[in-house]
Design a protein around this motif. Sequence first.
Motif, PDB file in Angstrom:
ATOM      1  N   SER A 296      87.716  33.471  23.820  1.00  0.00           N
ATOM      2  CA  SER A 296      86.286  33.209  23.696  1.00  0.00           C
ATOM      3  C   SER A 296      85.505  34.518  23.680  1.00  0.00           C
ATOM      4  O   SER A 296      86.050  35.591  23.970  1.00  0.00           O
ATOM      5  CB  SER A 296      85.818  32.357  24.873  1.00  0.00           C
ATOM      6  OG  SER A 296      85.894  33.106  26.088  1.00  0.00           O
ATOM      7  N   ALA A 297      84.228  34.408  23.387  1.00  0.00           N
ATOM      8  CA  ALA A 297      83.354  35.588  23.426  1.00  0.00           C
ATOM      9  C   ALA A 297      83.298  36.156  24.834  1.00  0.00           C
ATOM     10  O   ALA A 297      83.241  37.378  25.032  1.00  0.00           O
ATOM     11  CB  ALA A 297      81.959  35.216  22.946  1.00  0.00           C
ATOM     12  N   GLN A 298      83.338  35.282  25.835  1.00  0.00           N
ATOM     13  CA  GLN A 298      83.324  35.746  27.222  1.00  0.00           C
ATOM     14  C   GLN A 298      84.589  36.533  27.544  1.00  0.00           C
ATOM     15  O   GLN A 298      84.545  37.539  28.256  1.00  0.00           O
ATOM     16  CB  GLN A 298      83.195  34.563  28.180  1.00  0.00           C
ATOM     17  CG  GLN A 298      83.125  34.996  29.654  1.00  0.00           C
ATOM     18  CD  GLN A 298      83.008  33.818  30.597  1.00  0.00           C
ATOM     19  OE1 GLN A 298      83.023  32.667  30.159  1.00  0.00           O
ATOM     20  NE2 GLN A 298      82.907  34.094  31.876  1.00  0.00           N
ATOM     21  N   ASP A 299      85.729  36.074  27.003  1.00  0.00           N
ATOM     22  CA  ASP A 299      86.975  36.799  27.197  1.00  0.00           C
ATOM     23  C   ASP A 299      86.861  38.221  26.661  1.00  0.00           C
ATOM     24  O   ASP A 299      87.285  39.187  27.303  1.00  0.00           O
ATOM     25  CB  ASP A 299      88.133  36.085  26.495  1.00  0.00           C
ATOM     26  CG  ASP A 299      88.472  34.748  27.135  1.00  0.00           C
ATOM     27  OD1 ASP A 299      88.212  34.585  28.340  1.00  0.00           O
ATOM     28  OD2 ASP A 299      88.994  33.879  26.412  1.00  0.00           O
ATOM     29  N   LEU A 300      86.315  38.345  25.458  1.00  0.00           N
ATOM     30  CA  LEU A 300      86.161  39.663  24.850  1.00  0.00           C
ATOM     31  C   LEU A 300      85.220  40.531  25.669  1.00  0.00           C
ATOM     32  O   LEU A 300      85.438  41.737  25.827  1.00  0.00           O
ATOM     33  CB  LEU A 300      85.652  39.525  23.415  1.00  0.00           C
ATOM     34  CG  LEU A 300      86.588  38.809  22.441  1.00  0.00           C
ATOM     35  CD1 LEU A 300      85.918  38.681  21.065  1.00  0.00           C
ATOM     36  CD2 LEU A 300      87.902  39.560  22.302  1.00  0.00           C
ATOM     37  N   MET A 301      84.165  39.924  26.188  1.00  0.00           N
ATOM     38  CA  MET A 301      83.222  40.673  27.019  1.00  0.00           C
ATOM     39  C   MET A 301      83.912  41.222  28.262  1.00  0.00           C
ATOM     40  O   MET A 301      83.717  42.385  28.645  1.00  0.00           O
ATOM     41  CB  MET A 301      82.065  39.759  27.429  1.00  0.00           C
ATOM     42  CG  MET A 301      81.036  40.406  28.368  1.00  0.00           C
ATOM     43  SD  MET A 301      81.497  40.325  30.114  1.00  0.00           S
ATOM     44  CE  MET A 301      81.427  38.557  30.400  1.00  0.00           C
ATOM     45  N   ILE A 302      84.768  40.406  28.893  1.00  0.00           N
ATOM     46  CA  ILE A 302      85.441  40.832  30.117  1.00  0.00           C
ATOM     47  C   ILE A 302      86.391  41.997  29.858  1.00  0.00           C
ATOM     48  O   ILE A 302      86.414  42.986  30.592  1.00  0.00           O
ATOM     49  CB  ILE A 302      86.196  39.652  30.753  1.00  0.00           C
ATOM     50  CG1 ILE A 302      85.212  38.597  31.244  1.00  0.00           C
ATOM     51  CG2 ILE A 302      87.062  40.133  31.918  1.00  0.00           C
ATOM     52  CD1 ILE A 302      85.879  37.316  31.707  1.00  0.00           C
ATOM     53  N   VAL A 303      87.191  41.881  28.792  1.00  0.00           N
ATOM     54  CA  VAL A 303      88.153  42.950  28.536  1.00  0.00           C
ATOM     55  C   VAL A 303      87.447  44.246  28.157  1.00  0.00           C
ATOM     56  O   VAL A 303      87.865  45.332  28.570  1.00  0.00           O
ATOM     57  CB  VAL A 303      89.177  42.539  27.459  1.00  0.00           C
ATOM     58  CG1 VAL A 303      88.586  42.533  26.079  1.00  0.00           C
ATOM     59  CG2 VAL A 303      90.395  43.448  27.521  1.00  0.00           C
ATOM     60  N   GLU A 304      86.345  44.144  27.405  1.00  0.00           N
ATOM     61  CA  GLU A 304      85.608  45.364  27.056  1.00  0.00           C
ATOM     62  C   GLU A 304      84.964  45.985  28.291  1.00  0.00           C
ATOM     63  O   GLU A 304      84.926  47.215  28.438  1.00  0.00           O
ATOM     64  CB  GLU A 304      84.561  45.056  25.995  1.00  0.00           C
ATOM     65  CG  GLU A 304      85.167  44.747  24.631  1.00  0.00           C
ATOM     66  CD  GLU A 304      84.132  44.643  23.532  1.00  0.00           C
ATOM     67  OE1 GLU A 304      82.970  45.049  23.782  1.00  0.00           O
ATOM     68  OE2 GLU A 304      84.470  44.166  22.450  1.00  0.00           O
ATOM     69  N   ARG A 305      84.458  45.132  29.188  1.00  0.00           N
ATOM     70  CA  ARG A 305      83.893  45.637  30.444  1.00  0.00           C
ATOM     71  C   ARG A 305      84.928  46.407  31.235  1.00  0.00           C
ATOM     72  O   ARG A 305      84.677  47.499  31.743  1.00  0.00           O
ATOM     73  CB  ARG A 305      83.377  44.451  31.257  1.00  0.00           C
ATOM     74  CG  ARG A 305      82.830  44.821  32.643  1.00  0.00           C
ATOM     75  CD  ARG A 305      82.839  43.610  33.562  1.00  0.00           C
ATOM     76  NE  ARG A 305      84.201  43.152  33.827  1.00  0.00           N
ATOM     77  CZ  ARG A 305      84.484  41.987  34.405  1.00  0.00           C
ATOM     78  NH1 ARG A 305      83.520  41.158  34.728  1.00  0.00           N
ATOM     79  NH2 ARG A 305      85.746  41.661  34.643  1.00  0.00           N
ATOM     80  N   ASP A 306      86.143  45.837  31.348  1.00  0.00           N
ATOM     81  CA  ASP A 306      87.170  46.481  32.167  1.00  0.00           C
ATOM     82  C   ASP A 306      87.763  47.723  31.497  1.00  0.00           C
ATOM     83  O   ASP A 306      88.176  48.657  32.172  1.00  0.00           O
ATOM     84  CB  ASP A 306      88.260  45.476  32.517  1.00  0.00           C
ATOM     85  CG  ASP A 306      87.786  44.438  33.524  1.00  0.00           C
ATOM     86  OD1 ASP A 306      88.485  43.427  33.707  1.00  0.00           O
ATOM     87  OD2 ASP A 306      86.711  44.626  34.128  1.00  0.00           O
ATOM     88  N   ILE A 307      87.782  47.728  30.170  1.00  0.00           N
ATOM     89  CA  ILE A 307      88.174  48.957  29.472  1.00  0.00           C
ATOM     90  C   ILE A 307      87.161  50.054  29.759  1.00  0.00           C
ATOM     91  O   ILE A 307      87.520  51.217  29.967  1.00  0.00           O
ATOM     92  CB  ILE A 307      88.297  48.713  27.958  1.00  0.00           C
ATOM     93  CG1 ILE A 307      89.541  47.865  27.661  1.00  0.00           C
ATOM     94  CG2 ILE A 307      88.378  50.042  27.202  1.00  0.00           C
ATOM     95  CD1 ILE A 307      89.667  47.452  26.213  1.00  0.00           C
ATOM     96  N   GLY A 308      85.892  49.677  29.806  1.00  0.00           N
ATOM     97  CA  GLY A 308      84.857  50.654  30.144  1.00  0.00           C
ATOM     98  C   GLY A 308      85.052  51.232  31.530  1.00  0.00           C
ATOM     99  O   GLY A 308      84.910  52.438  31.748  1.00  0.00           O
ATOM    100  N   ARG A 309      85.396  50.371  32.488  1.00  0.00           N
ATOM    101  CA  ARG A 309      85.649  50.845  33.855  1.00  0.00           C
ATOM    102  C   ARG A 309      86.837  51.796  33.880  1.00  0.00           C
ATOM    103  O   ARG A 309      86.809  52.831  34.563  1.00  0.00           O
ATOM    104  CB  ARG A 309      85.943  49.650  34.766  1.00  0.00           C
ATOM    105  CG  ARG A 309      84.754  48.769  35.053  1.00  0.00           C
ATOM    106  CD  ARG A 309      85.182  47.558  35.846  1.00  0.00           C
ATOM    107  NE  ARG A 309      84.050  46.711  36.187  1.00  0.00           N
ATOM    108  CZ  ARG A 309      84.162  45.473  36.631  1.00  0.00           C
ATOM    109  NH1 ARG A 309      85.368  44.944  36.786  1.00  0.00           N
ATOM    110  NH2 ARG A 309      83.094  44.761  36.928  1.00  0.00           N
TER     111      ARG A 309
END
Length: 301
Positions: A183-196
Motif C-alpha cells: 500500500s501507499a502507507q507501506d511505501l511511506m514507512i519504508v521510505e521513512r525508515d530508510i531516511g532514519r
Amino acid sequence: MTLLKSLKRRGWLLVGAAACGVVLAGAVATFGSSARAGVSLEERKLPMKFGWVACEPNCRGWVSAVGIITADTPKDFEEFARGRQLGGATVVLDSSGGSVNDAISLGRRFRNLGLLTTVGVTQLNRGGQDARPAVASEAYCESMCVFLLLAGKKRYVPEAAHVRVHQIWMGDRADDARAASYSAQDLMIVERDIGRLAKYTFDMGGAGDLLSLALNVPPWEDLHELDAAELKLTNLVTTNLVADVLPHVDVSAPAMAELAPKTQDRFGEPEQPQPAKSTKTAEAVMPTGGVAAAPAVSSQK
C-alpha cells in the motif's frame, strides 16, 4: 515458537541470505573443532547477549555481543553497562542483524560511550584454566550488525571476517516479496525508515556507498559481501591494525570452510514507538541456520 513470539516487534526488516555473524580477537585464536562453530551459530539465533571478557593484566578486555538485535536489546545493554566503566572499550560482534531502529538506537549509545568495534568470535578457556581468552577472526556480521559495526569510534575488520548487507523490507512479506502487494502507507514507512538509516549512517561517519550497496540487494537475492575495497569505500574500516581496537591481542583465522550454511534471515524493528498510522508489527523469524516460519503481522499503537 516461544522464541518467535518473544521476537514480535514493529517495523521493517533487513532481509537477505547468507552465513553471517561478527567476530574477532584473542591471543592465538583457533577453533578447536567444527562443534565450536555450531555453538556460535546457535547463539546467533537468539536475542543478543552481552558479556565482559577479561584478559588482564596485559589486556583491558572487551565486550562480547552475540545474537539478534531485538526491541529489548538497547535495554539489555543498559542493564549490562550499569556499574561498568565501558568508555572506550571494544565490542566484538557476532550477529545476524535484527531490528532496524533498535540497532540505530544501540549504535548511537555505542558512539556516545566512545566504544570501538570489530568482528569476531570470542573464545574462552582455551588450553586450560590459565589460558587467556581469544577471538577467532572468521565470523559473519550481517544486515543491521553492519550498522552497529559502523558505530565504533575506531573500526577494524579482519581479513577472514564476512560483512554482508541487504535491503530493508516488510517483515511479513519478505518470504515472497515479489508476489506480495504493498500500500501507499507501506511505501511511506519504508521510505521513512530508510531516511532514519541514512541520517544515522552519516552521523556515524559512514559513506553513502554503504547505503547504496545495501539498498541494491533485494530480499530474493543473497546478501552482498563487502570486499576489502568496499569496506574502505564505505568507511566501515578506519584502521588496518588490530592493536588499535584490541591491544596485546593476536587475531588468527580458523581453518574452517564455513561457519554456517546459507539461509535467509529476516529482522527489523523501529527505534521508538510511532503513531498508529505509520506503525507495523512484525514477527522476527529464525536467523541464519534455521528454517524460517512465516511471520505474523498486526497493528500496534
